[in-house]
Every structure is written in structure tokens, then in C-alpha cells.
Design an enzyme around this catalytic site. Structure first.
Site, short mmCIF file in Angstrom:
data_model
loop_
_atom_site.label_atom_id
_atom_site.label_comp_id
_atom_site.label_asym_id
_atom_site.label_seq_id
_atom_site.Cartn_x
_atom_site.Cartn_y
_atom_site.Cartn_z
N HIS A 1 0.92 -1.11 0.08
CA HIS A 1 0.06 -0.03 0.09
C HIS A 1 0.81 1.14 0.12
O HIS A 1 1.87 1.21 0.46
CB HIS A 1 -1.04 0.03 1.35
CG HIS A 1 -1.98 1.03 1.16
ND1 HIS A 1 -2.70 1.44 0.16
CD2 HIS A 1 -2.21 2.07 2.26
CE1 HIS A 1 -3.41 2.34 0.53
NE2 HIS A 1 -3.33 2.83 1.58
N HIS B 1 -3.56 8.98 1.00
CA HIS B 1 -3.68 7.58 0.34
C HIS B 1 -4.85 7.04 -0.27
O HIS B 1 -6.04 7.85 0.16
CB HIS B 1 -3.06 6.47 1.11
CG HIS B 1 -3.98 6.37 2.31
ND1 HIS B 1 -4.50 5.08 2.83
CD2 HIS B 1 -4.41 6.96 3.44
CE1 HIS B 1 -4.98 5.12 3.71
NE2 HIS B 1 -4.93 6.39 4.46
N CYS C 1 -3.80 2.45 -5.72
CA CYS C 1 -3.28 3.26 -4.92
C CYS C 1 -1.82 3.77 -5.34
O CYS C 1 -1.04 4.77 -5.13
CB CYS C 1 -3.11 2.94 -3.48
SG CYS C 1 -2.20 1.31 -3.10
#
Length: 233
Positions: A63, A75, A164
């Protein structure tokens, strides 16, 4: 039903995921705790500069986020809730697995700001490791952070084409890309080129016809899928 979809989605990630650890520098410090560990500081925020690219390992993927300063990270995360409500306090609560899964299925996400500790969730944070992996010169830190701030809010999502990683690379390098997507596509290509996949799908198709009986719904996939793999290999 949601538990079944979550299980299938996790299996997809597990099959497709190839870690970038061999191409990236080692973590800054500490060790990687379990995913279900409580949030705790992983790296002192004062070591980060505005516009830094942060990444944390998850069980099946990595991530990414952009550091905005003052212990805050922007994010992108799949989330169905912004589609259902405009209540900001409710949206800002921790994204549950159900919200995340429904966001993936509905192709909706949000770029949100969380504390570094909540973003890391106990994992070791890698700092600007992507700079070496993509071999691109990053934009000035202030410009990176401003690009991230401009994207705050709800937006479309794609597991492969707008995730992401695309968000942070767009902000930091001016061009959206995803090494994880590239690796998945390479894995898929190798799977298609492997002619054993043709035999496996044919056997599974025959097994389904034996168990479920011969019908249009069982015979068509039994013939079509192996044929498609054979022609593409």
C-alpha cells in the site's frame, strides 16, 4: 456472500502477487508486524519530508501514500461509503473490510488523509523506495504534496488500472503507473503461454460436466476456455 467474495479476492491477490523486495532497498528500521497488529508508530514522522512517497507491506500487496507533513498521509483506498453518504465524520472512520470490498466491486475509492500510524498499521514504512524501482526523477516535494491534496475525495477505482500505486506515482513522478499491475499482467501472460493451463482447464471442464451433467452452461466453458487459451498461447 461478502465473506466468499473476500476469500476469492484474496486468492486472486495471492496468485498474482510477486513481491518487489528484491528490487527495492531494505526497510528503514524495525520489523514487519502482523497485519492484525494494533496501529503503532513504525518510523518517526519527523524523518519524512512533505511529498515523500511512503509504502507499507500488506499480506497480499503493498500500500502506498504521500506524506503531507504534520504526521499526515494522503492515500487512495477502495471505499463504497462516499457513494452512499456525504457525512464526513462517518467517511473518515477507519475503512472496514466490507467497505473496502464493496469499493473494489463498485469501482469506487477515496483519497483520504490519515495519521502515519493509522496508515502504517504497525508495518515497517519504506521511504521513497519507488524512486529506485521506476528510475524516474521525482517532482519537487511541495508539488508532489499539492498534487495529492488536489485529488482528495471520491473518485473511480480499478484494481489493475487505477489503484493506490497509480495515485502516488501520478503525484510524485507526473505519470501514473503500477509495478504490481505490470507484474500481474506478466504473470497472466506466462499463465496463458503455459500450455499446461489448456490441459488443466479442459480437465476441470470435463469434471464439471461429470459432476453437474452435460448442458449448455457446462459444455460451452469446457470448450471455449481451453480453445481461447490454446489460441492465445
Amino acid at each position: 456472500m461478502l465473506d466468499t467474495l473476500t476469500f476469492l479476492l484474496e486468492r486472486l491477490f495471492l496468485l498474482a502477487h510477486i513481491k518487489l523486495s528484491s528490487r527495492l532497498p531494505p526497510p528503514l528500521s524495525g520489523r514487519c508486524d502482523r497485519d492484525d497488529a494494533p496501529p503503532q508508530p513504525a518510523t518517526p514522522p519527523h524523518r519524512f519530508q512533505r511529498g515523500d512517497l511512503l509504502e507499507v507491506p500488506r499480506t497480499l500487496f503493498t500500500h502506498f501514500g504521500i506524506y503531507l507533513g504534520e504526521n499526515r498521509v494522503a492515500h487512495m483506498i477502495p471505499d463504497i461509503l462516499p457513494v452512499l453518504t456525504a457525512e464526513r465524520r462517518q467517511i473518515q472512520e477507519m475503512v472496514t473490510n466490507t467497505r473496502l470490498l464493496l469499493g473494489v466491486l463498485s469501482k469506487r475509492a477515496s483519497v483520504r488523509v490519515d495519521l502515519v500510524e493509522d496508515f502504517a498499521y504497525g508495518a515497517v514504512i519504506r521511504l521513497n523506495a519507488m524512486d529506485l524501482a521506476v528510475l524516474r526523477i521525482p517532482l519537487p516535494g511541495e508539488e508532489v504534496a499539492q498534487r495529492a491534496e488536489l485529488m482528495l475525495g471520491s473518485l473511480s477505482y480499478s484494481l489493475l488500472w487505477n489503484n493506490c500505486e497509480h495515485f502516488v506515482t501520478h503525484c510524485r513522478y507526473g505519470s501514473a503507473l503500477s509495478l504490481q499491475t505490470d507484474q500481474f499482467c506478466e504473470w497472466l501472460k506466462l499463465l496463458i503461454l503455459d500450455q499446461r493451463s489448456v490441459l488443466l482447464t479442459a480437465l476441470l471442464g470435463l469434471l464439471s460436466m461429470v459432476c453437474l451433467g452435460i448442458s449448455f452452461s457446462t459444455a460451452l466453458p469446457t470448450l471455449l476456455i481451453p480453445f481461447t487459451l490454446w489460441m492465445a498461447s
